[in-house]
Enzyme design. Structure first.
Site, short mmCIF file in Angstrom:
data_model
loop_
_atom_site.label_atom_id
_atom_site.label_comp_id
_atom_site.label_asym_id
_atom_site.label_seq_id
_atom_site.Cartn_x
_atom_site.Cartn_y
_atom_site.Cartn_z
NE ARG A 1 68.49 -113.27 -58.54
CZ ARG A 1 68.09 -112.28 -57.67
NH1 ARG A 1 68.61 -112.47 -56.25
NH2 ARG A 1 67.31 -111.37 -57.95
N GLY B 1 65.09 -101.91 -51.39
CA GLY B 1 65.26 -100.44 -51.50
C GLY B 1 64.85 -100.13 -49.97
NE ARG C 1 41.70 -144.18 -66.55
CZ ARG C 1 42.09 -144.81 -67.61
NH1 ARG C 1 42.00 -146.35 -67.73
NH2 ARG C 1 41.96 -144.28 -68.76
#
Length: 456
Positions: free
Chosen positions: A15, A137, A332
């Protein structure tokens, strides 16, 4: 007593509609399985076993830093069958904990509470009360409230479907008893699978008490089966991170618009964070720091009294006390800024040291450089550090002034107190305390006529 944790991570996750194994999808830039593993490793005296299946080699290679025993489930025959794959590693006196690789937000405290209820006379089971138990369940209890069995939804009758207490699948039992129950599992059910939940009824029939505990909230035990659930738990996780930051004393302009995809090694006081800021990796942030909107802070060290203006990126860099960064600045990796440095808009710094009180305020690139203190670098300055093969270093001494639109062709050294005239291309070292410039001669042509577009 040893604890053996078995993490079930063999499901394909159809899914999710993805070629990536379900447990490798991420919350806060960390795979679901890694969340479960990291939580389980907080439990002392614990060995981890991971049952893998679909895409297992990819999972193993990307998570090779996890200290665990990897066991392949070659056929997908249910949760009981998955646990059976680890049976040879279970000793009789082990406490065995069953977790799931797609349930990422389970808390250490919940696991500890579960394990306390395990003995030779009891099995520990984690259940949850649900407004909508669809897909879970159901926990079936007798008239006295004792758990007698778990019924999977596809096998439940209408009375059982009305039960709102759901099974999370998370349980713990003694090794000797669990192995006995695993050997007795059968697949006579709607799915023709070996359900781990069947061990609950076996335990009851063997005279054991089923002791149930509950998580703080439903989201803690929610498994991920689709992108909507993944997105939901991402926000749940981030809300928890935001709450922790605010409890620490951090001001968040909007707690719903912040992402923490890592951890903080250090946090000072009186930090203010505007909207849409992303923290990645491991960050250390000092006191009295202000971070503007839309910034990305990754593996950074930021000292006290720093102001980071909007839309700036600080990546594996260090920012000294009292400095001002941005807006639209990028630091950076290996950028090291001393105290009271100004890095302005559209400036990029890479693998460079900037000394105390220096300024690089506009539209410049400084890479592979060592800049002294109280240096002023004008707009459009570039350290030309790369010849297409190798990188070279630029050194600028203290109190130097670099005029706008200067190109410094590395390797080159600018002396202390030197001034570089605007528009210069510097290819040689420049002396201290002198003006250096290189410009073509300016001319004006009085007889020149501007071209005129020809008529068609």
């Amino acid at each position: 007593m040893k604890i053996k944790t078995i993490i079930l991570a063999a499901g394909q996750g159809t899914r999710m509609r993805s070629a990536l194994p379900k447990v490798m999808h991420e919350i806060a830039a960390k795979p679901l399985l890694k969340h479960v593993y990291d939580t389980s490793r907080k439990i002392p005296n614990n060995s981890v076993f991971i049952i893998y299946g679909h895409g297992g080699e990819l999972v193993k290679s990307r998570l090779s830093d996890m200290e665990a025993t990897w066991i392949e489930q070659k056929q997908q025959l249910g949760t009981g069958h998955a646990v059976q794959q680890a049976e040879q590693y279970i000793e009789d006196d082990d406490k065995v904990l069953i977790l799931y690789g797609d349930v990422p937000l389970l808390k250490k405290e919940t696991i500890e509470g579960l394990l306390k209820n395990v003995s030779e006379q009891s099995l520990a089971l984690l259940t949850v009360d649900l407004e909508n138990p669809m897909g879970y369940g159901r926990i079936v209890r007798d008239d006295s409230g004792k758990v007698i069995k778990i019924v999977e939804q596809k096998d439940a009758d209408p009375t059982e479907l009305a039960i709102t207490e759901g099974n999370t699948g998370i349980l713990a039992a003694m090794g000797k008893q669990l192995k006995n129950w695993l050997s007795r599992l059968e697949s006579n059910n709607a799915q023709n699978e070996f359900y781990l939940t069947d061990v609950i009824e076996m335990a009851v029939n063997d005279g054991l008490e089923i002791i149930t505990t509950h998580p703080e909230c439903e989201d803690e035990v929610l498994g991920i089966n689709n992108r909507m659930q993944l997105a939901h738990l991402e926000r749940v996780y981030q809300k928890g991170q935001a709450n922790q930051l605010m409890e620490h004393g951090i001001t968040l302009r909007d707690p719903d618009r912040i992402d923490v995809r890592g951890e903080f090694k250090q946090l000072g006081t009186d930090i203010t964070v505007d909207v849409n800021v992303i923290f990645e990796g491991k960050n250390s942030i000092g006191s009295n720091v202000t971070i503007g909107a839309n910034c990305i802070i990754k593996d950074a060290v930021i000292q006290d009294n720093v102001e980071i203006l909007p839309n700036s990126i600080i990546d594996n860099a260090e920012v000294g006390e009292g400095s001002r960064i941005g807006p639209f600045a990028r630091l950076r990796p290996q950028a090291q800024l001393s105290d009271h440095v100004h890095i302005g808009n559209f400036v990029e710094i890479k693998k460079a040291k900037i000394g105390s009180g220096s300024k690089v305020n506009h539209l410049s690139y400084i890479g592979d450089a060592e800049i002294g203190s109280k240096v002023n670098i004008g707009a459009g300055t570039i350290t030309c550090n790369y010849d297409g093969v190798n990188k070279f270093k630029t050194i600028i001494g203290d109190n130097a002034f670099i005029g706008s639109d200067t190109q410094l062709i590395a390797p080159v050294t600018v002396g202390d107190g030197a001034t570089i005239g605007a528009g210069s291309t510097i290819t040689k070292d420049t002396p201290e305390n002198q003006l250096t410039l290189s410009r073509a001669k300016q001319i004006s042509v009085n007889s020149w006529q501007r071209p005129v577009k020809k008529e068609q």
